[in-house]
Scaffold this motif. Sequence first.
Motif, short mmCIF file in Angstrom:
data_model
loop_
_atom_site.label_atom_id
_atom_site.label_comp_id
_atom_site.label_asym_id
_atom_site.label_seq_id
_atom_site.Cartn_x
_atom_site.Cartn_y
_atom_site.Cartn_z
N GLU A 1 0.96 -1.27 -0.12
CA GLU A 1 -0.08 -0.11 -0.06
C GLU A 1 0.84 1.31 -0.02
OE1 GLU A 1 -0.80 0.13 4.88
OE2 GLU A 1 -2.34 -0.29 3.75
N ARG B 1 -1.69 3.73 -5.49
CA ARG B 1 -2.94 4.22 -5.94
C ARG B 1 -3.72 3.31 -4.75
NH1 ARG B 1 -7.38 1.07 -7.21
NH2 ARG B 1 -9.14 2.18 -8.14
N ALA C 1 -6.49 1.68 -2.28
CA ALA C 1 -7.21 0.37 -2.88
C ALA C 1 -8.09 -0.05 -1.37
CB ALA C 1 -6.48 -0.69 -3.26
N GLN C 2 -9.37 -0.68 -1.77
CA GLN C 2 -10.07 -1.44 -0.69
C GLN C 2 -9.67 -2.84 -0.99
OE1 GLN C 2 -11.87 0.20 1.66
NE2 GLN C 2 -11.32 2.19 0.79
N VAL C 3 -8.95 -3.31 -0.10
CA VAL C 3 -8.44 -4.53 -0.03
C VAL C 3 -9.47 -5.75 0.10
CG1 VAL C 3 -6.64 -6.31 0.76
CG2 VAL C 3 -6.08 -3.88 0.33
N SER D 1 -3.35 -2.42 -7.49
CA SER D 1 -4.34 -1.82 -6.48
C SER D 1 -5.69 -2.13 -6.79
CB SER D 1 -4.30 -0.23 -6.34
OG SER D 1 -4.59 0.24 -7.80
N ILE D 2 -5.86 -2.33 -8.28
CA ILE D 2 -7.10 -2.86 -8.88
C ILE D 2 -7.26 -4.34 -8.61
CG2 ILE D 2 -8.47 -3.27 -10.90
CD1 ILE D 2 -7.07 -0.81 -12.31
N SER D 3 -6.25 -5.04 -8.71
CA SER D 3 -6.31 -6.56 -8.38
C SER D 3 -6.76 -6.77 -6.96
CB SER D 3 -4.77 -7.26 -8.60
OG SER D 3 -4.60 -8.46 -8.44
N GLU E 1 -8.59 -5.42 -5.22
CA GLU E 1 -10.11 -5.16 -4.74
C GLU E 1 -11.08 -6.22 -5.23
OE1 GLU E 1 -9.90 -0.13 -4.91
OE2 GLU E 1 -10.10 -1.12 -6.78
#
Length: 309
Positions: free
Chosen positions: A229, A246, A248-250, A286-288, A290
Amino acid sequence: MDKNGRFVLIGSIIMDIQLFVTHIPPSGGDVMASTAMYYPGGGFNVLSAVTRQGIPALYAGRIGQGPMGKRIREVLQQEGITALHTYREGSDDTGFVITLVEPSGERTFVTSPGIESHIRPDDLVALNLSRHDVVYVSGYDLLYPVSGATIAEYLTMMNEEIRLVFDPGPLIGDIAPERLEFMRRRAWLISANRAEICQWMNQHEITEAAALLASQRPPHSLVVARDGEKGAWFVDNQGLVHVPPRPAQVVDLTGAGDTHTGVLVAFLMAGWSVYDAIWAANIAASISVEKKGPATSPRRKDIERIMKR
């Protein structure tokens, strides 16, 4: 980088059986999973991340003849990933890894290797590499008694113009010192997370570990230290450079490092600068995280859309 090259993974693809749980049960205990997923993992995470950026990819490894191998061949075809088809009639099936995913996104693994861990020299005879290709090797595959010896020997004979990418993985402490030293000297790009690079260099701080590893490497090579993060670090002629994350909401951390490495290499192969390629990789990772699942890399257009913002 030459844009005409392929991304070639010499190693293994296994099946991921993911179970989402509230907690890890104690010895002898039990826990109910809220969700279960069954999907190719291991090297597939990196391969899919690369192909989703428009870079051709080749899988140089064994695929089993059972239901798990069949599923892997189906998904490789769906993703447009070429395989050497080194499986044999009547061979054992592909192995699998059971992953317990906690609400924080943290994962616990139990792996049962299969035919993918038995790569032999004659399996790689058909691998006709070009000097424009980029070859990827994971530390996991260097640990297998059979595949590890085959891969290590093959790399010593590989044309030195071919760029080698190495991700040591969390079991870096179990890799034979001579193999680890060879990768340190030979790899064009080393990508490792905080825990791995600090353990490798026997340092407490990721920046000190990255700088120390880079100081022991050949000219024009690259060290990337993934810091979750907090983003990532790399070392160039000007010293240590930080590339921001970026937020992210993990949901699930599985495959985030593979996504980062795959996207990073793909953007470098497409001609992007090191900084921008790592920034793209940070976004992709970061997209991954989520999303649930091991192979959740976004496609290039989605990464570039966020970069433009």
